[in-house]
Design an enzyme around this catalytic site. Structure first.
Site, PDB file in Angstrom:
ATOM      1  N   GLY A  46       0.825  -1.192   0.000  1.00  0.00           N
ATOM      2  CA  GLY A  46       0.000   0.000   0.000  1.00  0.00           C
ATOM      3  C   GLY A  46       0.859   1.240   0.000  1.00  0.00           C
ATOM      4  O   GLY A  46       2.046   1.187   0.353  1.00  0.00           O
ATOM      5  N   GLN A  51       3.024   9.854   1.707  1.00  0.00           N
ATOM      6  CA  GLN A  51       4.310   9.174   1.495  1.00  0.00           C
ATOM      7  C   GLN A  51       5.012   9.650   0.223  1.00  0.00           C
ATOM      8  O   GLN A  51       6.197   9.380   0.036  1.00  0.00           O
ATOM      9  CB  GLN A  51       4.113   7.658   1.427  1.00  0.00           C
ATOM     10  CG  GLN A  51       3.694   7.051   2.756  1.00  0.00           C
ATOM     11  CD  GLN A  51       3.581   5.554   2.642  1.00  0.00           C
ATOM     12  OE1 GLN A  51       2.554   5.029   2.222  1.00  0.00           O
ATOM     13  NE2 GLN A  51       4.648   4.850   2.984  1.00  0.00           N
ATOM     14  N   CYS A  89       6.570  -0.740   6.468  1.00  0.00           N
ATOM     15  CA  CYS A  89       6.137   0.477   5.768  1.00  0.00           C
ATOM     16  C   CYS A  89       7.242   0.934   4.829  1.00  0.00           C
ATOM     17  O   CYS A  89       8.418   0.929   5.220  1.00  0.00           O
ATOM     18  CB  CYS A  89       5.837   1.572   6.799  1.00  0.00           C
ATOM     19  SG  CYS A  89       5.279   3.128   6.062  1.00  0.00           S
ATOM     20  N   LEU A  90       6.879   1.315   3.612  1.00  0.00           N
ATOM     21  CA  LEU A  90       7.877   1.768   2.636  1.00  0.00           C
ATOM     22  C   LEU A  90       8.603   3.027   3.116  1.00  0.00           C
ATOM     23  O   LEU A  90       9.690   3.320   2.643  1.00  0.00           O
ATOM     24  CB  LEU A  90       7.205   2.038   1.280  1.00  0.00           C
ATOM     25  CG  LEU A  90       6.643   0.806   0.565  1.00  0.00           C
ATOM     26  CD1 LEU A  90       5.874   1.224  -0.685  1.00  0.00           C
ATOM     27  CD2 LEU A  90       7.746  -0.180   0.212  1.00  0.00           C
ATOM     28  N   HIS A 131      -3.576   0.475   7.881  1.00  0.00           N
ATOM     29  CA  HIS A 131      -2.248   1.092   7.834  1.00  0.00           C
ATOM     30  C   HIS A 131      -2.255   2.336   6.947  1.00  0.00           C
ATOM     31  O   HIS A 131      -1.744   3.396   7.330  1.00  0.00           O
ATOM     32  CB  HIS A 131      -1.248   0.041   7.324  1.00  0.00           C
ATOM     33  CG  HIS A 131       0.155   0.518   7.185  1.00  0.00           C
ATOM     34  ND1 HIS A 131       1.200  -0.025   7.892  1.00  0.00           N
ATOM     35  CD2 HIS A 131       0.694   1.491   6.415  1.00  0.00           C
ATOM     36  CE1 HIS A 131       2.323   0.613   7.555  1.00  0.00           C
ATOM     37  NE2 HIS A 131       2.037   1.523   6.655  1.00  0.00           N
ATOM     38  N   GLU A 132      -2.871   2.210   5.752  1.00  0.00           N
ATOM     39  CA  GLU A 132      -2.859   3.340   4.811  1.00  0.00           C
ATOM     40  C   GLU A 132      -3.739   4.485   5.302  1.00  0.00           C
ATOM     41  O   GLU A 132      -3.375   5.657   5.168  1.00  0.00           O
ATOM     42  CB  GLU A 132      -3.292   2.885   3.411  1.00  0.00           C
ATOM     43  CG  GLU A 132      -2.399   1.833   2.775  1.00  0.00           C
ATOM     44  CD  GLU A 132      -0.915   2.123   2.891  1.00  0.00           C
ATOM     45  OE1 GLU A 132      -0.508   3.301   2.784  1.00  0.00           O
ATOM     46  OE2 GLU A 132      -0.141   1.173   3.106  1.00  0.00           O
ATOM     47  N   HIS A 135      -2.027   6.585   7.772  1.00  0.00           N
ATOM     48  CA  HIS A 135      -1.091   7.556   7.184  1.00  0.00           C
ATOM     49  C   HIS A 135      -1.772   8.904   6.933  1.00  0.00           C
ATOM     50  O   HIS A 135      -1.139   9.956   7.035  1.00  0.00           O
ATOM     51  CB  HIS A 135      -0.563   7.039   5.838  1.00  0.00           C
ATOM     52  CG  HIS A 135       0.673   6.190   5.924  1.00  0.00           C
ATOM     53  ND1 HIS A 135       1.858   6.653   6.454  1.00  0.00           N
ATOM     54  CD2 HIS A 135       0.913   4.921   5.517  1.00  0.00           C
ATOM     55  CE1 HIS A 135       2.780   5.690   6.377  1.00  0.00           C
ATOM     56  NE2 HIS A 135       2.224   4.626   5.824  1.00  0.00           N
TER      57      HIS A 135
HETATM   58 NI    NI Z   1       3.138   2.812   5.466  1.00  0.00          NI
END
Ligand code: NI
Length: 155
Positions: A46, A51, A89-90, A131-132, A135
């Site tokens: 995701g 991000q 997480c990226l 999670h997304e 953010h």
């Molecule tokens: Ni993330």
């Protein structure tokens, strides 16, 4: 489609409350296309707009069939059960930890044209939605980790 730079933990973008998307125009579509390419190249589950430095309420989430669902102005309207599993997480490369999430969630969102829809997800996908959406309110998974994991133990 060009990719966008994924900002890392410490960047203030990741701690802001994002504003709703109001214009479902070509600029939005370009952003979504770029994010899709960025996410595919990063092989992630995701990606949320902050991000890539855009403080708007939208994200992409990997579905079971390998496609990415675009969720714009998403909200969790129902949730049930709990699950505890590893998350990453990226924006925080190399860090993994256990986070408790609902087992199933129902998300209400808009598509890239502004049409409202609901989507029910469970397990890994439910985790990705939570999670997304976190953010978009400036929350990172590390805020909720109960136990960090040595990445080599995930192999
Ligand atoms: Ni993330």
């Amino acid at each position: 489609m060009p990719t966008r730079n994924i900002v890392k933990e410490g960047d203030l973008c990741l701690r802001k409350i994002c504003r709703p998307v109001t214009d479902f125009n070509s600029r939005l579509h370009i952003l979504l296309d770029d994010m899709r390419e960025t996410l595919a190249q990063a092989n992630g589950a995701g990606l949320a707009a902050p991000q890539v430095g855009v403080l708007r309420r939208l994200a992409l989430v990997l579905l079971d069939d390998g496609s990415y669902l675009e969720i714009i102005n998403p909200e969790i309207i129902e949730q049930e059960g709990t699950q505890s599993d590893a998350e990453g997480c990226l924006s925080i490369p190399g860090v993994w930890g256990i986070v408790e999430r609902p087992m199933t969630v129902t998300v209400r969102a808009q598509d890239r044209f502004g049409n409202e829809f609901t989507y029910q997800a469970e397990g890994f996908t439910a985790r990705a939605f939570c999670h997304e959406i976190d953010h978009l309110d400036g929350h990172l998974f590390t805020d909720f980790v109960t136990e960090y994991i040595d990445p080599e133990e995930l192999e």
